[in-house]
Design a protein around this motif. Structure first.
Motif, short mmCIF file in Angstrom:
data_model
loop_
_atom_site.label_atom_id
_atom_site.label_comp_id
_atom_site.label_asym_id
_atom_site.label_seq_id
_atom_site.Cartn_x
_atom_site.Cartn_y
_atom_site.Cartn_z
N HIS A 89 0.84 -1.20 0.00
CA HIS A 89 0.00 0.00 0.00
C HIS A 89 0.87 1.24 0.00
O HIS A 89 1.88 1.32 0.71
CB HIS A 89 -0.89 0.06 1.25
N THR A 90 0.49 2.24 -0.79
CA THR A 90 1.04 3.58 -0.63
C THR A 90 0.23 4.28 0.45
O THR A 90 -1.01 4.24 0.44
CB THR A 90 0.95 4.36 -1.95
N THR A 91 0.91 4.88 1.41
CA THR A 91 0.23 5.59 2.49
C THR A 91 0.60 7.05 2.44
O THR A 91 1.71 7.42 2.02
CB THR A 91 0.62 5.00 3.87
N ILE A 92 -0.32 7.92 2.88
CA ILE A 92 -0.03 9.34 2.90
C ILE A 92 -0.35 9.89 4.28
O ILE A 92 -1.11 9.30 5.06
CB ILE A 92 -0.84 10.11 1.82
N SER A 93 0.25 11.02 4.58
CA SER A 93 0.05 11.64 5.88
C SER A 93 -1.29 12.38 5.91
O SER A 93 -1.83 12.75 4.86
CB SER A 93 1.18 12.64 6.16
N VAL A 153 -4.33 6.47 5.38
CA VAL A 153 -3.89 7.77 5.89
C VAL A 153 -3.39 7.56 7.31
O VAL A 153 -4.17 7.22 8.21
CB VAL A 153 -5.03 8.80 5.86
N ILE A 154 -2.08 7.70 7.50
CA ILE A 154 -1.48 7.42 8.80
C ILE A 154 -0.39 8.44 9.11
O ILE A 154 0.12 9.12 8.22
CB ILE A 154 -0.86 6.01 8.86
N THR A 155 -0.08 8.52 10.38
CA THR A 155 1.10 9.26 10.82
C THR A 155 2.07 8.26 11.40
O THR A 155 1.73 7.51 12.31
CB THR A 155 0.74 10.29 11.91
N THR A 156 3.29 8.18 10.85
CA THR A 156 4.27 7.21 11.30
C THR A 156 5.64 7.85 11.36
O THR A 156 5.97 8.73 10.57
CB THR A 156 4.31 5.97 10.37
N ASP A 157 6.45 7.40 12.31
CA ASP A 157 7.78 7.96 12.51
C ASP A 157 8.67 7.80 11.29
O ASP A 157 9.57 8.61 11.06
CB ASP A 157 8.45 7.30 13.71
N ILE A 158 8.44 6.74 10.51
CA ILE A 158 9.33 6.51 9.37
C ILE A 158 9.25 7.64 8.34
O ILE A 158 10.19 7.90 7.60
CB ILE A 158 9.04 5.16 8.69
N MET A 159 8.12 8.34 8.29
CA MET A 159 8.00 9.45 7.34
C MET A 159 9.00 10.55 7.67
O MET A 159 9.56 11.17 6.77
CB MET A 159 6.58 9.99 7.35
#
Length: 306
Positions: free
Chosen positions: A72-76, A126-132
Motif C-alpha cells: 500500500h502507498t500511504t499518505i500523511s 492515511v497514517i502518521t508514522t515515525d518513518i515518514m
C-alpha cells in the motif's frame, strides 16, 4: 561502513525502533535537515533512506519514502488535507505492520505518477508514522512487476523506469530473487550455515529476524548474547526484540559481516507467511551502505555496487 564484493561490514547505533511494513530508527530526524535530498546513505550516526518525488492527482511533486516491503502507498493526514481527500468518507483498510495489524482510514488516489510508474484508482491508508520523518508518505512498490528502481547514493539520484530486461553492468554484484504473493521480492541467504529467506525492504531502517531463524542459530550455538530492545511500528502495537550479533550473511556473491539483527516474534512475518521457516528482513542499515542499488522487478534481480 565498508562494502566490497566479498564483505559488507556494519557499525550501527544500538537504539532500535520498528515499523510496518517498515522499521524506523530515528523518528526525531527532520527530513529538511537531511542531506542528500533523495538518496540518503547509511552512516555511522544515521540510517539512510530513499525518497521519491511523486505527483498525486496532478499536484506535487511530494516526497514519499520508497518501500519495497509495502503493498500500500500511504499518505500523511496533512497531505490528504492538502489534496482535499477526506478519509472519513472512504472505506477503511487493514494495515499490516511489523508489530501488529490495525484498521485505518483510507482515501482513493485518482492518479499517482513517479518516473514511468503510473497508478490509478489506488486506495491509500492515511497514517502518521515515525518513518515518514517529515516526508509526505510512503510509496509502496511491492506489487511492481515490470519496473526497475535505481538508487545512486553517491549522486543523490533515484529513478523508477520500465525495465529493459537487461542485466546491470558487470561491476555490480547480482543477487537473484523470487517473487512472493503480494509482489514481495525474496532472496535466498545463508547465515551461520542456515538457509534463510530474506525480504528486501527499503522502507525498513533496521534488519529483522524471525523466531525460527533465532532458534536455528541457537541450535548451532553461533549467536551472541542478546540486548533487549523495544520495537515500535506504524500500528499502536509494541513488541520486544532481541538485538544480537549474527554470523556473516551470504547473499549471492556478497557477504555481510559484523551485522546485528533484531530478533522477535514480529507480526509482519506472519502477514508474509514466513513465520515457520528461518526468515529475515533486510533493511536500510544494509542496503544504504552501498554506492548504488538496483531492484529489477521484471528480471527478479537485485544489484549492488560496493
Amino acid at each position: 561502513m565498508r562494502f566490497t564484493a566479498l564483505i559488507l561490514a556494519l557499525w550501527l547505533p544500538m537504539q532500535v525502533y520498528g515499523g510496518g511494513p517498515s522499521a524506523a530508527l530515528n523518528p526525531q530526524i527532520d527530513v529538511a535537515e537531511q542531506e542528500p535530498l533523495f538518496a540518503s546513505p547509511t552512516r555511522l550516526d544515521r540510517i539512510g533512506r530513499i525518497v521519491a518525488p511523486v505527483t498525486i492527482n496532478g499536484q506535487g511533486p511530494f516526497r514519499l519514502v520508497v518501500d519495497t516491503g509495502a503493498s500500500h502507498t500511504t499518505i500523511s493526514p496533512a497531505l490528504a488535507a492538502r489534496l482535499g481527500l477526506l478519509p472519513m468518507e472512504e472505506p477503511t483498510v487493514i494495515l499490516n505492520g511489523v508489530t501488529g495489524a490495525e484498521i485505518v482510514p483510507a482515501v482513493t488516489i485518482a492518479r499517482l505518477e513517479v518516473g514511468d510508474l503510473i497508478v490509478e484508482g489506488a486506495r491509500a491508508p492515511v497514517i502518521t508514522t515515525d518513518i515518514m520523518a517529515g516526508a509526505d508518505g510512503i510509496l509502496g512498490v511491492a506489487g511492481l512487476k515490470r519496473e526497475r528502481i535505481l538508487v545512486d547514493f553517491r549522486k543523490d539520484r533515484i529513478s523508477i523506469s520500465r525495465s529493459k530486461g537487461t542485466r546491470a553492468t558487470a561491476e555490480m554484484l547480482r543477487i537473484p530473487a523470487v517473487r512472493l504473493s503480494g509482489g514481495l521480492l525474496m532472496v535466498m541467504a545463508r547465515v551461520g550455515g542456515v538457509r534463510v529467506r530474506a525480504i528486501i525492504d527499503t522502507g525498513a531502517e533496521r534488519s529483522l529476524g524471525n523466531s525460527a531463524l533465532r532458534a536455528a542459530l541457537r541450535r548451532r550455538n553461533v549467536l551472541e548474547p542478546p540486548r533487549v530492545t523495544v520495537v515500535f511500528g506504524t500500528t499502536a502495537a509494541v513488541s520486544q526484540g532481541e538485538l544480537r550479533a549474527i554470523p556473516p550473511v551470504v547473499l549471492g556473491s556478497a557477504t555481510i559481516s559484523d551485522m546485528d539483527l533484531v530478533f522477535g516474534d514480529f507480526h509482519i512475518f506472519k502477514a508474509w507467511d514466513l513465520q515457520t521457516q528461518p526468515a529475515m528482513l533486510i533493511g536500510m542499515d544494509v542496503l544504504g551502505g552501498v554506492q548504488k542499488l538496483i531492484i529489477d522487478f521484471y528480471r527478479r534481480e537485485v544489484y549492488v555496487l560496493a
